[in-house]
Design a protein around this motif. Structure first.
Motif, PDB file in Angstrom:
ATOM      1  N   THR A  14     -74.739 -23.686 -72.759  1.00 14.56           N
ATOM      2  CA  THR A  14     -76.174 -23.662 -73.017  1.00 14.56           C
ATOM      3  C   THR A  14     -76.957 -23.676 -71.701  1.00 14.56           C
ATOM      4  O   THR A  14     -78.134 -23.318 -71.684  1.00 14.56           O
ATOM      5  CB  THR A  14     -76.599 -24.869 -73.864  1.00 14.56           C
ATOM      6  OG1 THR A  14     -76.214 -26.076 -73.191  1.00 14.56           O
ATOM      7  CG2 THR A  14     -75.927 -24.823 -75.231  1.00 14.56           C
ATOM      8  N   LYS A  15     -76.296 -24.090 -70.624  1.00 14.86           N
ATOM      9  CA  LYS A  15     -76.917 -24.101 -69.299  1.00 14.86           C
ATOM     10  C   LYS A  15     -76.495 -22.847 -68.537  1.00 14.86           C
ATOM     11  O   LYS A  15     -75.548 -22.162 -68.920  1.00 14.86           O
ATOM     12  CB  LYS A  15     -76.493 -25.360 -68.539  1.00 14.86           C
ATOM     13  CG  LYS A  15     -76.994 -26.653 -69.175  1.00 14.86           C
ATOM     14  CD  LYS A  15     -76.605 -27.862 -68.329  1.00 14.86           C
ATOM     15  CE  LYS A  15     -77.145 -29.148 -68.950  1.00 14.86           C
ATOM     16  NZ  LYS A  15     -76.800 -30.335 -68.100  1.00 14.86           N
ATOM     17  N   PRO A  16     -77.178 -22.525 -67.435  1.00 15.59           N
ATOM     18  CA  PRO A  16     -76.798 -21.332 -66.664  1.00 15.59           C
ATOM     19  C   PRO A  16     -75.350 -21.393 -66.186  1.00 15.59           C
ATOM     20  O   PRO A  16     -74.786 -22.474 -65.971  1.00 15.59           O
ATOM     21  CB  PRO A  16     -77.764 -21.377 -65.475  1.00 15.59           C
ATOM     22  CG  PRO A  16     -78.913 -22.184 -65.931  1.00 15.59           C
ATOM     23  CD  PRO A  16     -78.369 -23.201 -66.880  1.00 15.59           C
ATOM     24  N   PHE A  17     -74.755 -20.234 -66.017  1.00  7.83           N
ATOM     25  CA  PHE A  17     -73.424 -20.147 -65.427  1.00  7.83           C
ATOM     26  C   PHE A  17     -73.567 -20.133 -63.904  1.00  7.83           C
ATOM     27  O   PHE A  17     -74.366 -19.363 -63.354  1.00  7.83           O
ATOM     28  CB  PHE A  17     -72.706 -18.884 -65.898  1.00  7.83           C
ATOM     29  CG  PHE A  17     -72.347 -18.911 -67.357  1.00  7.83           C
ATOM     30  CD1 PHE A  17     -71.200 -19.565 -67.788  1.00  7.83           C
ATOM     31  CD2 PHE A  17     -73.163 -18.293 -68.301  1.00  7.83           C
ATOM     32  CE1 PHE A  17     -70.861 -19.606 -69.132  1.00  7.83           C
ATOM     33  CE2 PHE A  17     -72.832 -18.327 -69.650  1.00  7.83           C
ATOM     34  CZ  PHE A  17     -71.672 -18.978 -70.066  1.00  7.83           C
ATOM     35  N   VAL A  18     -72.814 -20.991 -63.243  1.00  8.40           N
ATOM     36  CA  VAL A  18     -72.836 -21.080 -61.781  1.00  8.40           C
ATOM     37  C   VAL A  18     -71.420 -20.807 -61.289  1.00  8.40           C
ATOM     38  O   VAL A  18     -70.497 -21.575 -61.580  1.00  8.40           O
ATOM     39  CB  VAL A  18     -73.309 -22.462 -61.303  1.00  8.40           C
ATOM     40  CG1 VAL A  18     -73.424 -22.476 -59.778  1.00  8.40           C
ATOM     41  CG2 VAL A  18     -74.625 -22.853 -61.958  1.00  8.40           C
ATOM     42  N   ILE A  19     -71.239 -19.698 -60.570  1.00  5.81           N
ATOM     43  CA  ILE A  19     -69.917 -19.313 -60.083  1.00  5.81           C
ATOM     44  C   ILE A  19     -69.826 -19.676 -58.601  1.00  5.81           C
ATOM     45  O   ILE A  19     -70.556 -19.135 -57.768  1.00  5.81           O
ATOM     46  CB  ILE A  19     -69.665 -17.811 -60.300  1.00  5.81           C
ATOM     47  CG1 ILE A  19     -69.720 -17.493 -61.799  1.00  5.81           C
ATOM     48  CG2 ILE A  19     -68.315 -17.393 -59.705  1.00  5.81           C
ATOM     49  CD1 ILE A  19     -69.702 -16.012 -62.126  1.00  5.81           C
ATOM     50  N   VAL A  20     -68.957 -20.632 -58.291  1.00  4.97           N
ATOM     51  CA  VAL A  20     -68.788 -21.129 -56.929  1.00  4.97           C
ATOM     52  C   VAL A  20     -67.456 -20.616 -56.397  1.00  4.97           C
ATOM     53  O   VAL A  20     -66.411 -20.853 -57.002  1.00  4.97           O
ATOM     54  CB  VAL A  20     -68.812 -22.669 -56.882  1.00  4.97           C
ATOM     55  CG1 VAL A  20     -68.776 -23.159 -55.439  1.00  4.97           C
ATOM     56  CG2 VAL A  20     -70.021 -23.220 -57.615  1.00  4.97           C
ATOM     57  N   CYS A  21     -67.508 -19.929 -55.268  1.00  2.00           N
ATOM     58  CA  CYS A  21     -66.314 -19.204 -54.832  1.00  2.00           C
ATOM     59  C   CYS A  21     -66.363 -18.953 -53.325  1.00  2.00           C
ATOM     60  O   CYS A  21     -67.446 -18.749 -52.767  1.00  2.00           O
ATOM     61  CB  CYS A  21     -66.276 -17.870 -55.578  1.00  2.00           C
ATOM     62  SG  CYS A  21     -64.723 -17.006 -55.456  1.00  2.00           S
TER      63      CYS A  21
ATOM     64  N   MET B  76     -72.713 -24.199 -67.075  1.00  2.21           N
ATOM     65  CA  MET B  76     -71.291 -24.357 -66.767  1.00  2.21           C
ATOM     66  C   MET B  76     -71.019 -23.913 -65.336  1.00  2.21           C
ATOM     67  O   MET B  76     -71.463 -22.849 -64.915  1.00  2.21           O
ATOM     68  CB  MET B  76     -70.433 -23.534 -67.742  1.00  2.21           C
ATOM     69  CG  MET B  76     -68.933 -23.621 -67.470  1.00  2.21           C
ATOM     70  SD  MET B  76     -67.971 -22.626 -68.614  1.00  2.21           S
ATOM     71  CE  MET B  76     -68.104 -23.620 -70.094  1.00  2.21           C
ATOM     72  N   ILE B  77     -70.282 -24.747 -64.618  1.00  3.33           N
ATOM     73  CA  ILE B  77     -69.935 -24.442 -63.237  1.00  3.33           C
ATOM     74  C   ILE B  77     -68.493 -23.960 -63.201  1.00  3.33           C
ATOM     75  O   ILE B  77     -67.565 -24.695 -63.569  1.00  3.33           O
ATOM     76  CB  ILE B  77     -70.116 -25.682 -62.347  1.00  3.33           C
ATOM     77  CG1 ILE B  77     -71.569 -26.166 -62.413  1.00  3.33           C
ATOM     78  CG2 ILE B  77     -69.708 -25.382 -60.910  1.00  3.33           C
ATOM     79  CD1 ILE B  77     -71.750 -27.606 -61.990  1.00  3.33           C
ATOM     80  N   LEU B  78     -68.311 -22.718 -62.789  1.00  2.00           N
ATOM     81  CA  LEU B  78     -66.990 -22.110 -62.693  1.00  2.00           C
ATOM     82  C   LEU B  78     -66.654 -21.966 -61.214  1.00  2.00           C
ATOM     83  O   LEU B  78     -67.396 -21.331 -60.479  1.00  2.00           O
ATOM     84  CB  LEU B  78     -66.983 -20.733 -63.360  1.00  2.00           C
ATOM     85  CG  LEU B  78     -67.515 -20.661 -64.795  1.00  2.00           C
ATOM     86  CD1 LEU B  78     -67.707 -19.208 -65.210  1.00  2.00           C
ATOM     87  CD2 LEU B  78     -66.581 -21.366 -65.751  1.00  2.00           C
ATOM     88  N   TYR B  79     -65.545 -22.539 -60.794  1.00  2.00           N
ATOM     89  CA  TYR B  79     -65.237 -22.463 -59.373  1.00  2.00           C
ATOM     90  C   TYR B  79     -63.809 -21.982 -59.125  1.00  2.00           C
ATOM     91  O   TYR B  79     -62.905 -22.192 -59.932  1.00  2.00           O
ATOM     92  CB  TYR B  79     -65.438 -23.828 -58.694  1.00  2.00           C
ATOM     93  CG  TYR B  79     -64.311 -24.806 -58.966  1.00  2.00           C
ATOM     94  CD1 TYR B  79     -63.199 -24.869 -58.127  1.00  2.00           C
ATOM     95  CD2 TYR B  79     -64.349 -25.662 -60.062  1.00  2.00           C
ATOM     96  CE1 TYR B  79     -62.156 -25.751 -58.386  1.00  2.00           C
ATOM     97  CE2 TYR B  79     -63.320 -26.530 -60.326  1.00  2.00           C
ATOM     98  CZ  TYR B  79     -62.222 -26.585 -59.483  1.00  2.00           C
ATOM     99  OH  TYR B  79     -61.185 -27.441 -59.738  1.00  2.00           O
ATOM    100  N   PHE B  80     -63.643 -21.322 -57.985  1.00  2.00           N
ATOM    101  CA  PHE B  80     -62.310 -21.006 -57.475  1.00  2.00           C
ATOM    102  C   PHE B  80     -62.212 -21.591 -56.079  1.00  2.00           C
ATOM    103  O   PHE B  80     -63.152 -21.474 -55.282  1.00  2.00           O
ATOM    104  CB  PHE B  80     -62.072 -19.492 -57.407  1.00  2.00           C
ATOM    105  CG  PHE B  80     -60.730 -19.155 -56.787  1.00  2.00           C
ATOM    106  CD1 PHE B  80     -59.589 -19.193 -57.554  1.00  2.00           C
ATOM    107  CD2 PHE B  80     -60.639 -18.847 -55.439  1.00  2.00           C
ATOM    108  CE1 PHE B  80     -58.348 -18.913 -56.987  1.00  2.00           C
ATOM    109  CE2 PHE B  80     -59.407 -18.569 -54.865  1.00  2.00           C
ATOM    110  CZ  PHE B  80     -58.262 -18.604 -55.639  1.00  2.00           C
ATOM    111  N   SER B  81     -61.077 -22.226 -55.768  1.00  2.00           N
ATOM    112  CA  SER B  81     -60.945 -22.869 -54.465  1.00  2.00           C
ATOM    113  C   SER B  81     -59.488 -22.896 -54.027  1.00  2.00           C
ATOM    114  O   SER B  81     -58.605 -23.258 -54.810  1.00  2.00           O
ATOM    115  CB  SER B  81     -61.493 -24.303 -54.536  1.00  2.00           C
ATOM    116  OG  SER B  81     -61.565 -24.877 -53.253  1.00  2.00           O
ATOM    117  N   GLY B  82     -59.254 -22.503 -52.761  1.00  2.00           N
ATOM    118  CA  GLY B  82     -57.910 -22.559 -52.199  1.00  2.00           C
ATOM    119  C   GLY B  82     -57.657 -23.839 -51.430  1.00  2.00           C
ATOM    120  O   GLY B  82     -56.610 -24.469 -51.573  1.00  2.00           O
TER     121      GLY B  82
END
Length: 267
Positions: free
Chosen positions: A44-51, A1-7
Motif C-alpha cells: 500500500t506504500k510506495p515501492f523503494v528499490i535499494v541497490c 515496501m523496501i526491496l533491496y539487493f546487497s552484496g
C-alpha cells in the motif's frame, strides 16, 4: 515496501534505515533471486528499490527481475542507489523500465557509501567505514521524509556523452566480460564453512567432491570474496592486495535493533 539487493551490506544498511523511518516492510532481493521463481510484490506504500551500482547501472539480474516483477497496490516506485563514485546514466534506465511497466517513476537518489569493488580499490577499515556512513545517515533520513510524502525526487540529469557511454557500452562490456567467476580461485585455506554457498544470490557456488566449486551464473556481486572468513576465495590476488569489506551493522552506527524482514526463503 523496501526491496533491496546487497552484496557487502551497504544497500542493506540503507534499506534498514529506511524501514525504521518509514515503518515499512523490507524484502531481500538476494533471497528472491535465490529461492523464488515468482516475482510478485504487493504494497500500500510506495515501492523503494535499494541497490548498488555495477558498472554505471543496476546489476543486470536486478534489472531483469524488475522487468519481470508484478507490482500491485501502490503505483509509485523510487530508486535508491548505493555507490562509490559515479552512477553514470543509471537513472534514465531505471525510469525507462518503470514507465514501460506503466508505473510511476518517482526518482533516483544516490548515496555514497564505502567502495566495495575490490577488483580496483583498496578496502577501507571498519572504523573508516563507520565514520563515512555516519555522515550519510542524515541524507537517508531526508530521503525517507520525501518518500513518506510520496514527493518526486529531484534527480539531476546525467545525460553527458561520457555517462551515456559508460551506462551503455561500459555496462555491456562488464556484463559480457567481467560478470563471471572464471577468474575466481579457491585456496587451500578454505574450511568448507559454506558461507559462500549460503550467501550467493544466484546459487552459483556448490560443494562438489568436498570442495567449493563455481558454476556459470555469477553476477559479480563479490559477496563470496568479502565474506569468506579465511580469505580462501580470490580474484587474481585482489583480496590479498586490497583486503575485504563488509558494511558495519546498522545497530553499531545508530543503535537499536532492526526487525521485520519479510522472508522469501523456501520452507
Amino acid at each position: 515496501m523496501i526491496l533491496y539487493f546487497s552484496g557487502t551490506g551497504n544497500s542493506l544498511l540503507v534499506a534498514q534505515r529506511l524501514k525504521e523511518k518509514l515503518q515499512d516492510d523490507i524484502v531481500s532481493l538476494n533471497d528472491v533471486l535465490k529461492y523464488s521463481t515468482s516475482y510478485k510484490f504487493t504494497s500500500t506504500k510506495p515501492f523503494v528499490i535499494v541497490c548498488p551500482i555495477y558498472a554505471w547501472r543496476l546489476p543486470f539480474k536486478i534489472e531483469q527481475l524488475i522487468k519481470k516483477a508484478n507490482f500491485k497496490g501502490n503505483n509509485n516506485v523510487y530508486f535508491v542507489a548505493t555507490l562509490g563514485a559515479n552512477a553514470g546514466n543509471a537513472s534514465a534506465y531505471c525510469r525507462n523500465i518503470i514507465q514501460k511497466k506503466q508505473l510511476t517513476y518517482k526518482g533516483f537518489y544516490q548515496i555514497i557509501m564505502p567502495d566495495s569493488y575490490v577488483v580496483a580499490e583498496r578496502m577501507v577499515s571498519k572504523e573508516e567505514a563507520k565514520h563515512q556512513i555516519q555522515h550519510v545517515i542524515k541524507d537517508i533520513d531526508i530521503l525517507s521524509e520525501i518518500i513518506a510524502c510520496e514527493k518526486d525526487i529531484d534527480t539531476p540529469a546525467n545525460k553527458s556523452l561520457k555517462n551515456s557511454f559508460l551506462s551503455s557500452v561500459g555496462y555491456w562490456g562488464f556484463h559480457h566480460f567481467m560478470e563471471h567467476s572464471r577468474s575466481f580461485t579457491v585456496l587451500d585455506t578454505c574450511i568448507r564453512c559454506g558461507k559462500c554457498i549460503q550467501g550467493c544470490p544466484t546459487n552459483n557456488i556448490v560443494f562438489h567432491k568436498n570442495s567449493v566449486k563455481y558454476k556459470n551464473d555469477c553476477m559479480f556481486c563479490l559477496s563470496c570474496l568479502h565474506h569468506c572468513p579465511t580469505q580462501a576465495l580470490e580474484y587474481k590476488g585482489k583480496i590479498k592486495e586490497n583486503g575485504q569489506y563488509v558494511c558495519p551493522d546498522i545497530n553499531e552506527i545508530i543503535g537499536g535493533t532492526v526487525k521485520g524482514q519479510r522472508d522469501f526463503k523456501k520452507s
